[in-house]
Structure formats: C-alpha cells, structure tokens
Design a protein around this motif. Structure first.
Motif, PDB file in Angstrom:
ATOM      1  N   SER A 142      -6.769  25.672 -11.306  1.00 36.20           N
ATOM      2  CA  SER A 142      -6.996  24.218 -11.254  1.00 36.20           C
ATOM      3  C   SER A 142      -7.492  23.794  -9.866  1.00 36.20           C
ATOM      4  O   SER A 142      -7.662  22.630  -9.594  1.00 36.20           O
ATOM      5  N   LYS A 143      -7.689  24.751  -9.002  1.00 41.82           N
ATOM      6  CA  LYS A 143      -8.105  24.498  -7.610  1.00 41.82           C
ATOM      7  C   LYS A 143      -7.101  23.606  -6.889  1.00 41.82           C
ATOM      8  O   LYS A 143      -7.469  22.712  -6.127  1.00 41.82           O
ATOM      9  N   GLY A 144      -5.848  23.844  -7.209  1.00 36.46           N
ATOM     10  CA  GLY A 144      -4.770  23.137  -6.500  1.00 36.46           C
ATOM     11  C   GLY A 144      -4.526  21.727  -6.968  1.00 36.46           C
ATOM     12  O   GLY A 144      -3.747  20.988  -6.366  1.00 36.46           O
ATOM     13  N   LYS A 145      -5.195  21.327  -8.051  1.00 36.62           N
ATOM     14  CA  LYS A 145      -5.069  19.921  -8.433  1.00 36.62           C
ATOM     15  C   LYS A 145      -4.120  19.662  -9.594  1.00 36.62           C
ATOM     16  O   LYS A 145      -4.006  18.539 -10.064  1.00 36.62           O
ATOM     17  N   ALA A 146      -3.460  20.696 -10.060  1.00 38.56           N
ATOM     18  CA  ALA A 146      -2.532  20.479 -11.175  1.00 38.56           C
ATOM     19  C   ALA A 146      -1.251  19.824 -10.653  1.00 38.56           C
ATOM     20  O   ALA A 146      -0.799  20.118  -9.551  1.00 38.56           O
ATOM     21  N   LEU A 204      -6.992  13.500  -6.518  1.00 38.97           N
ATOM     22  CA  LEU A 204      -6.221  13.150  -7.717  1.00 38.97           C
ATOM     23  C   LEU A 204      -5.874  14.428  -8.457  1.00 38.97           C
ATOM     24  O   LEU A 204      -6.726  15.276  -8.688  1.00 38.97           O
ATOM     25  N   GLN A 205      -4.604  14.569  -8.778  1.00 42.27           N
ATOM     26  CA  GLN A 205      -4.159  15.791  -9.440  1.00 42.27           C
ATOM     27  C   GLN A 205      -4.483  15.745 -10.905  1.00 42.27           C
ATOM     28  O   GLN A 205      -4.537  14.685 -11.522  1.00 42.27           O
ATOM     29  N   ASN A 206      -4.652  16.946 -11.435  1.00 41.26           N
ATOM     30  CA  ASN A 206      -4.901  17.031 -12.854  1.00 41.26           C
ATOM     31  C   ASN A 206      -3.572  16.923 -13.582  1.00 41.26           C
ATOM     32  O   ASN A 206      -2.762  17.819 -13.566  1.00 41.26           O
ATOM     33  N   SER A 207      -3.379  15.809 -14.240  1.00 37.38           N
ATOM     34  CA  SER A 207      -2.125  15.700 -14.963  1.00 37.38           C
ATOM     35  C   SER A 207      -2.414  15.469 -16.443  1.00 37.38           C
ATOM     36  O   SER A 207      -1.599  14.970 -17.189  1.00 37.38           O
ATOM     37  N   ASN A 208      -3.634  15.843 -16.818  1.00 36.73           N
ATOM     38  CA  ASN A 208      -3.990  15.738 -18.226  1.00 36.73           C
ATOM     39  C   ASN A 208      -3.472  16.991 -18.921  1.00 36.73           C
ATOM     40  O   ASN A 208      -3.919  18.108 -18.661  1.00 36.73           O
ATOM     41  N   SER A 209      -2.532  16.826 -19.830  1.00 36.54           N
ATOM     42  CA  SER A 209      -1.832  18.006 -20.343  1.00 36.54           C
ATOM     43  C   SER A 209      -2.719  18.890 -21.233  1.00 36.54           C
ATOM     44  O   SER A 209      -2.516  20.097 -21.285  1.00 36.54           O
ATOM     45  N   ASN A 210      -3.730  18.302 -21.908  1.00 40.43           N
ATOM     46  CA  ASN A 210      -4.607  19.153 -22.726  1.00 40.43           C
ATOM     47  C   ASN A 210      -5.402  20.117 -21.872  1.00 40.43           C
ATOM     48  O   ASN A 210      -5.458  21.313 -22.132  1.00 40.43           O
ATOM     49  N   ILE A 266      -0.856  12.240  -7.368  1.00 40.44           N
ATOM     50  CA  ILE A 266      -1.162  12.878  -6.089  1.00 40.44           C
ATOM     51  C   ILE A 266       0.067  13.665  -5.628  1.00 40.44           C
ATOM     52  O   ILE A 266       1.186  13.359  -6.036  1.00 40.44           O
ATOM     53  N   SER A 267      -0.175  14.649  -4.802  1.00 39.26           N
ATOM     54  CA  SER A 267       0.957  15.421  -4.304  1.00 39.26           C
ATOM     55  C   SER A 267       1.500  14.749  -3.045  1.00 39.26           C
ATOM     56  O   SER A 267       0.802  13.989  -2.379  1.00 39.26           O
ATOM     57  N   LYS A 308       0.840  -1.206   0.000  1.00 39.97           N
ATOM     58  CA  LYS A 308       0.000   0.000   0.000  1.00 39.97           C
ATOM     59  C   LYS A 308       0.875   1.257   0.000  1.00 39.97           C
ATOM     60  O   LYS A 308       0.557   2.243  -0.652  1.00 39.97           O
ATOM     61  N   ILE A 309       1.975   1.182   0.751  1.00 37.66           N
ATOM     62  CA  ILE A 309       2.897   2.322   0.768  1.00 37.66           C
ATOM     63  C   ILE A 309       3.548   2.459  -0.608  1.00 37.66           C
ATOM     64  O   ILE A 309       3.683   3.555  -1.149  1.00 37.66           O
ATOM     65  N   ALA A 310       3.908   1.309  -1.189  1.00 39.34           N
ATOM     66  CA  ALA A 310       4.516   1.335  -2.523  1.00 39.34           C
ATOM     67  C   ALA A 310       3.551   1.960  -3.526  1.00 39.34           C
ATOM     68  O   ALA A 310       3.963   2.697  -4.429  1.00 39.34           O
ATOM     69  N   GLU A 311       2.264   1.676  -3.355  1.00 38.57           N
ATOM     70  CA  GLU A 311       1.271   2.237  -4.273  1.00 38.57           C
ATOM     71  C   GLU A 311       1.208   3.764  -4.137  1.00 38.57           C
ATOM     72  O   GLU A 311       1.150   4.479  -5.140  1.00 38.57           O
ATOM     73  N   ILE A 312       1.252   4.233  -2.894  1.00 37.40           N
ATOM     74  CA  ILE A 312       1.264   5.691  -2.683  1.00 37.40           C
ATOM     75  C   ILE A 312       2.468   6.300  -3.394  1.00 37.40           C
ATOM     76  O   ILE A 312       2.361   7.299  -4.104  1.00 37.40           O
ATOM     77  N   ILE A 313       3.624   5.650  -3.216  1.00 38.32           N
ATOM     78  CA  ILE A 313       4.847   6.172  -3.827  1.00 38.32           C
ATOM     79  C   ILE A 313       4.699   6.251  -5.346  1.00 38.32           C
ATOM     80  O   ILE A 313       5.054   7.251  -5.969  1.00 38.32           O
ATOM     81  N   SER A 314       4.105   5.233  -5.939  1.00 34.39           N
ATOM     82  CA  SER A 314       4.024   5.286  -7.401  1.00 34.39           C
ATOM     83  C   SER A 314       2.979   6.310  -7.859  1.00 34.39           C
ATOM     84  O   SER A 314       3.153   6.941  -8.891  1.00 34.39           O
ATOM     85  N   LEU A 315       1.926   6.502  -7.059  1.00 33.09           N
ATOM     86  CA  LEU A 315       0.959   7.552  -7.417  1.00 33.09           C
ATOM     87  C   LEU A 315       1.622   8.930  -7.393  1.00 33.09           C
ATOM     88  O   LEU A 315       1.356   9.783  -8.241  1.00 33.09           O
ATOM     89  N   ILE A 316       2.507   9.127  -6.426  1.00 31.33           N
ATOM     90  CA  ILE A 316       3.231  10.408  -6.363  1.00 31.33           C
ATOM     91  C   ILE A 316       4.163  10.534  -7.564  1.00 31.33           C
ATOM     92  O   ILE A 316       4.193  11.548  -8.257  1.00 31.33           O
TER      93      ILE A 316
END
Ligand code: ADP
Ligand code: MG
Length: 488
Positions: free
Chosen positions: A469-473, A424-430, A393-394, A380-388
C-alpha cells in the motif's frame, strides 16, 4: 548514611510555618495613585504621599481590597467585615515614612486552606492563619555601587497581601508543594504574577524541631531571602538538620532571623530576635476602616475565574486525564485556556492533551514563544485529531508533516494539506482486502504455520500489505482485515 546517623534525625519532628508576600497586580500603589510597576527608572514613581510628607493623606486602593477578597474566597477563608489599618513603626532607609501601613488585629481573611500536592497523588491540606493587606517598603540595592547602598523608592507603597500559614509543614518538600499551589492560584486569579525572581512572590520560613510526639513546639528560627521555591526547600531542610545537630550537641537554639546562602547551601544569622523590634502598632489615624459587605463578596463570587483545583478535578475525573498530564496542562493558565477551547471541538481529551503538550509545546519551545503567541485556531488541531481517529491519517504524518505545514499556511484545512502531501491513508476496506489477498498469496507455508499457532507471524503479513500500500494503509483496519482473512 549509617544506621546511627539515621536514628538521630528520626528522633525528631520538624515544624514549619510559611509567611508569603504577594505583590498585587494593581495599576497604582496601596494608599496612593503612584504607579506600581516593576522596572521603572529608579525613584520616578514616588509622590509626597508615598514619602509620607506632612499634610498628605493615604487612600485605600479599592482594587487591592478586591484582590484580597478574591483570594479569600478562593481559599475558603472568613472575610472580615470591618477592616482597620494599623501603623507598624520602624526606622529603615528604604521606609521613607518611618512606618508601614498594614493590618494588625483585623486581617481581611481568617482561616481557609490550600491543598498541597505531594508525590504519588498524596495531598496535604495546609490551613491558613490569616491574610492581611499591607504596603511594601522601597528597595535597598547593595550590589550596584561598590561603596554605597543605593535606595530605590519605587516599590515603597506597592500593595501586598501577606499569607500566613499554621505551623503545619513537616519538610521542605511540603513547603515546595504548597508554594507551587500558591503561585498557581494567584496567577489563575490574576492578582499577582507569581514571579519569585522579580520579588513579586516572597516567602519567609519559620522552622523549629522537637522530639517526635512532643506537645510543645521548639524555638523557631525565621529564614529569609530565598529567591526560588527550590531554595525555600533547601533552606528548610538545611535548617532542620542544623537545629537537630545543635540539640544533639546540647547547644541552645537562638531565636533569630537567618538568611539563606544559595551558593553554599546554608543559612547564616542575620539578627537576633531576643531584643526584637517593638513596632508600636497603633490604628492608622488617617484611614477610615474599610467595610466589606456580603453583597460585595457575592459580586466578586459571581465573577470568580475557574480555579486550579476545579480544573484539576475536571481534567482527572471528567476528562479522565492522568494527574501528571492534568498538572502539566494546568501549570500555566494560558495553556489550560487553549486546551479548554480545544476540547470544545473534540471529545478525545487524551489526544487533545497530547497535542498541546507534544507538538504544540515543542513548536513554541523551539521558537521561544508563549501559548499566547500561538495563532493556530484550536479547531484545526481538533480536525487533525478527528482525521487520526477516523483512520485517515497516521499519528506520525499528522505531527511530522501536516502540523508543520498547517503552521505555515493556517488558512488551509488539515484535510487539504493531507491530500496535497498525499498522506491520506487507504482506509477503503475493499481495496485493502485486495492487497491483503495479494500479500498472503506469497506465503502459503507461513499461513499454515500461523494457523498451527505461530501467531507472531501476523506482523510479517501486515508488513507485507503495508509495503504494497506504499505505507498508506490504515494500520488498525489493516490488522483487523489480515486477522479476519487468516481465520476464514
Ligand atoms: P511571630 O510573632 O514571630 O511573627 P507568629 O506566631 O505570628 O510568630 O507566627 C509566624 C509564623 O511562624 C506562622 O507561619 C506560624 O505558623 C509559624 N510558627 C509559629 N510558631 C512556630 C514554631 N514553633 N515552629 C515553626 N513555625 C512556627
Ligand atoms: Mg506574626
């Protein structure tokens, strides 16, 4: 310190050797089947063998021998084939037999070394003289009854290994660093709990001083009764100064055993060594020698756990962790074990280390828990790390919101929680590009200034998009897109 004061002490060099006793984590005693445990009701684990009644016979604890071999292998010592036992005779109230069964001329280990880690990555190889097996005495309790000394014989016969070093330390600090390694080692080997307060790791220091460059050691003084590594260091440093002061005052140094007073921070004389005990060692007539074959040594080698030095090398060389981080992680083998499991699920070693020593450690500390009581799967910790790492996620959201929530509902995944909490951060570049265009349109003059070299304005643009982006970028991606857009 004035200059004269400095120079007096600088004329001398100190010589220190340590004798450590480690109490072994065996179920039973060294030469009997009495239970060996700390904290039992006084005088309950004491059979006629422990008391040495006539007609009783000692039997060597095979597990204690195994532990000695394990330690011998770990410190690269020579392990003796034929091990004899010897009687060391003396009279004392907490020594019911009137003698201690120990090893005299045939210690189970000769030589070997332990690497002490000093400041700034400097190390010092401390050579060992010997390691031998013996039994502990009982305990005299002076501070329970105001008038009488009480005797608890539960500890009598408990297995000990005594580790004797060559006279190679030069300061209290070096002794401290060595003891830290000894404790780590015996804990990793699972042969001793290393608890100095409970007396399962004890250390006597032999200290002498001599003029710098002298070939002949000075007369040594033995200091006992230090109940922490810090106090060993303090006692040594005090003793070095005391001895130099004596020599400078042309007074003799008495060959004696001294004790350390931790409150006053000084040593005081316990007994003189001038008429030292003659222990009248002789071979223990009731025990056959124990033979240790190469085959037996190989068997133990095959089941050796990973040792602190190997782990340190792996962490610093393979995982590229800093020495400080590596030592922090390794300090307790259970913490290292969690980390080791964690890095089978992620190759971001640094981030994994930060998680173990940051949020996880804080979580445990707040609740006074140990890592063995930490129930979250390392996956679960590894999953957090990969999401970052994927920018989803920030860091802040992960440690402040997702991790605590995950601890409450451990069946969920980090991704689920991030979604539920809308983190979830907005990482959609368009989408981001649209926001960037919108933000930049507000500052036509500033853009010109930026292009004329006022690059510090980048933060302003990025901040504006972040607001939209309301802090989600995803900050990394955002930075990149803003820069690219400005350069078009
Ligand atoms: P003893 O016979 O008093 O037990 P040992 O020679 O067995 O003395 O040494 C006991 C410990 O004292 C060892 O750790 C050894 O390194 C250390 N030692 C021996 N001589 C000195 C000295 N002159 N100064 C400091 N330490 C010493
Ligand atoms: Mg000796």
């Amino acid at each position: 310190m004035n200059r004269k004061f400095m120079s007096v002490y600088d004329k001398y060099e100190s010589v220190i050797g340590l004798e450590c006793h480690i109490q072994l984590l065996t179920k039973t005693k060294m030469y009997s089947s009495d239970v060996a445990e700390y904290g039992a009701l006084p005088n309950t684990n004491v059979s006629v063998v422990t008391l040495g009644h006539p007609g009783t016979l000692p039997v060597v604890n095979a597990r204690a021998v195994e532990f000695a071999v394990k330690l011998g292998i770990a410190v690269n010592a020579d392990i003796r084939e034929e091990n004899q036992f010897a009687r060391k005779n003396y009279f004392y109230a907490d020594l019911p037999k009137g003698y201690q069964i120990t090893q005299d001329k045939t210690p189970i280990c000769n030589g070997g070394y332990i690497i002490a880690k000093l400041k700034d990555g400097i190390t010092k190889k401390i050579n060992l003289t010997r390691i031998h097996m013996e039994e502990d005495a009982g305990k005299s309790l002076h501070d329970i009854d105001p008038f009488e000394t009480l005797i608890d014989l539960n500890r009598a016969g408990t297995p000990l290994l005594e580790i004797v070093t060559e006279p190679e330390f030069r300061s209290g600090e070096e002794a401290y660093a060595y003891l830290t390694e000894v404790r780590k080692l015996v804990r990793y080997l699972d042969i001793c709990d290393g608890n100095m307060e409970e007396g399962s790791l004890r250390c006597d220091a032999n200290i002498s001083v001599m003029l710098k460059g002298s070939k002949e050691f000075g007369k040594k003084v033995e200091v006992k009764n230090m109940n922490s590594f810090r106090n060993v260091q303090r006692a040594i440093d005090f003793e070095i100064k005391r001895q130099i002061d004596l020599i400078e005052a042309s007074e003799p140094i008495a060959g004696e055993t001294r004790s350390f007073d931790a409150v006053k921070g000084l040593t005081f004389s316990l007994r003189s060594k001038e008429n030292a005990n003659d222990y009248r060692y002789f071979p223990e007539p009731d025990l056959q020698p124990v033979f240790i074959t190469q085959e037996y040594i190989n068997k133990i080698k095959a089941i050796m756990p990973v040792l602190p030095d190997e782990l340190f090398n792996k962490y610093t060389k393979e995982y590229k962790l800093g020495e400080y981080d590596a030592l922090q992680l390794m300090d307790l083998k259970e913490v290292a074990a969690y980390y080791n499991k964690l890095v089978t699920f992620t190759s971001n070693y640094k981030s994994a280390a930060n998680w173990v020593m940051g949020p996880i450690k804080a979580y445990l500390n707040e609740r006074a828990l140990t890592i063995s009581e930490f129930t979250l799967e390392p996956q679960k910790i590894a999953e957090i790390i990969s999401l970052i790492d994927e920018g989803k996620i920030s860091n802040a959201a992960a440690s402040q919101s997702i991790f605590p929530e995950l601890m409450k509902s451990q069946i969920k995944t980090a991704q689920q929680i991030a979604k539920e909490l809308d983190l979830l951060q907005n990482s959609n570049s368009n989408e981001l590009q649209d926001l960037v265009n919108e933000a930049l349109a507000k500052f036509p003059e500033k853009i010109t200034e930026y292009k004329n070299g006022k690059v510090g304005l980048l933060g302003l643009f990025v901040g504006e998009v972040m607001k939209l982006s309301k802090g989600k970028a995803d900050p990394k991606l955002l930075n990149q897109i803003v820069k690219e857009t400005l350069e078009k």
